[in-house]
Design a protein around this motif. Structure first.
Motif, mmCIF file in Angstrom:
data_model
loop_
_atom_site.group_PDB
_atom_site.id
_atom_site.type_symbol
_atom_site.label_atom_id
_atom_site.label_comp_id
_atom_site.label_asym_id
_atom_site.label_seq_id
_atom_site.Cartn_x
_atom_site.Cartn_y
_atom_site.Cartn_z
ATOM 1 N N ARG A 152 38.852 -21.668 68.356
ATOM 2 C CA ARG A 152 37.823 -22.127 69.286
ATOM 3 C C ARG A 152 36.578 -21.244 69.251
ATOM 4 N NH1 ARG A 152 41.582 -22.589 74.544
ATOM 5 N NH2 ARG A 152 42.322 -20.658 73.582
ATOM 6 N N LYS A 153 36.669 -20.094 68.571
ATOM 7 C CA LYS A 153 35.523 -19.200 68.413
ATOM 8 C C LYS A 153 35.080 -19.171 66.966
ATOM 9 C CE LYS A 153 36.585 -15.883 72.123
ATOM 10 N NZ LYS A 153 36.826 -14.432 72.390
ATOM 11 N N SER A 154 33.804 -18.951 66.745
ATOM 12 C CA SER A 154 33.305 -18.861 65.380
ATOM 13 C C SER A 154 33.832 -17.590 64.725
ATOM 14 C CB SER A 154 31.770 -18.855 65.369
ATOM 15 O OG SER A 154 31.287 -17.642 65.914
ATOM 16 N N ALA A 155 33.896 -17.615 63.406
ATOM 17 C CA ALA A 155 34.369 -16.447 62.671
ATOM 18 C C ALA A 155 33.451 -15.248 62.917
ATOM 19 C CB ALA A 155 34.452 -16.765 61.177
ATOM 20 N N LYS A 156 32.139 -15.490 63.009
ATOM 21 C CA LYS A 156 31.194 -14.395 63.246
ATOM 22 C C LYS A 156 31.430 -13.743 64.598
ATOM 23 C CE LYS A 156 26.303 -13.168 63.382
ATOM 24 N NZ LYS A 156 24.908 -13.637 63.255
#
Length: 275
Positions: A152-156
């Protein structure tokens, strides 16, 4: 005598779908989405809701085709809800339903994505060189870190969260790679201001000037002075504020990014030039 199979009223069957489930107010809601599009939506690469949803209908159980009742939707989302708003809320907060094997593959893929960004954006504090990808993956799996990928979170964002933990636990001698930028001003009086800002904290330790190039004022009154420097990513906004200058003075400069991440010999060569 053959009998026609009737589909019960209030039911709608869909196939080849990804289900997002959301529980709130003691109720369960589900929406039917296209596979892979849920991740695209959450990461911002897909903006068209029609490309994500198979239907804007909200269900209690997608696999059985049972749709949610209006009174339950009002209880959970308010009286003035719209189906689009409800679907967006479920997409944002709901849990994507996948098999154990699919979930394991997705989490492993996300871990590799986070490791790739660390390799790209960070360096060994001692050598200023990027880490081998396999070494970063092992570090993320270290019991001291206990990194759990989150789809649910971006890799960055996950990279920004986990790097301080790697530093604190001493699993890797790691730091963010510096950026190379060029700051240019077009007013002679701004030069002293820039030098003063760069010579005081926090920019004094966050920035390393590689070279300064100034052209004297010509007959037409034009002036230009430029600094090429390496900066810590966290100081970019402060440098940008210098380039913007004070409002109403007309003394705005220009800030250009020359290199998003300076690695290895590039950084060493710059240090030698600065000395």
């Amino acid at each position: 005598m053959s009998r026609a199979v009737k589909q019960p009223v209030g039911q709608k069957r869909l196939t080849n779908i990804a289900v997002v489930r959301y529980k709130t107010h003691g109720l369960r809601f589900e929406i039917a989405c296209y596979k892979n599009k849920v991740f695209d939506w959450r990461q911002g690469s897909e903006q068209d809701l029609d490309e994500v949803l198979q239907t804007e209908q909200v269900f209690v159980n997608v696999s059985k085709g049972v749709m949610a009742k209006e009174k339950d939707l009002k209880k959970a989302f308010g009286k003035n809800f719209t189906m689009e708003e409800v679907c967006k809320e479920i997409l944002k907060k709901g849990e994507l339903q996948v098999s154990d094997r699919e979930r394991a593959l997705q989490l492993d893929s996300r871990l590799r994505d986070v490791a790739s960004i660390i390799v790209e954006k960070c360096v060994d504090s001692n050598t200023r060189r990027p880490f081998p990808h396999a070494l970063v993956e092992r570090a993320l799996k270290d019991p001291k870190i206990r990194f759990i990928p989150d789809n649910r979170k971006s890799a960055k964002q996950q990279m920004l969260d986990v790097v301080p933990r790697l530093q604190k636990q001493g699993v890797l001698s790691i730091e963010r790679a510096r950026m190379r930028v060029q700051l240019t001003v077009f007013a002679e009086e701004m030069r002293s201001e820039v030098l003063a800002r760069l010579g005081s904290e926090p920019l004094r330790t966050a920035c390393q000037v590689e070279r300064e190039e100034a052209s004297p004022s010509g007959s037409d009154g034009t002036y230009q002075c430029a600094w090429v420097m390496q900066i810590e990513p966290g100081s970019f906004r402060a440098i940008d504020s210098i380039a913007r200058g004070e409002k109403g003075t007309g003394n705005a400069g220009r800030l250009e990014v020359l290199d998003l991440a300076v690695h290895g010999d590039q950084g060493r060569a710059a240090e030698q030039m600065a000395e």
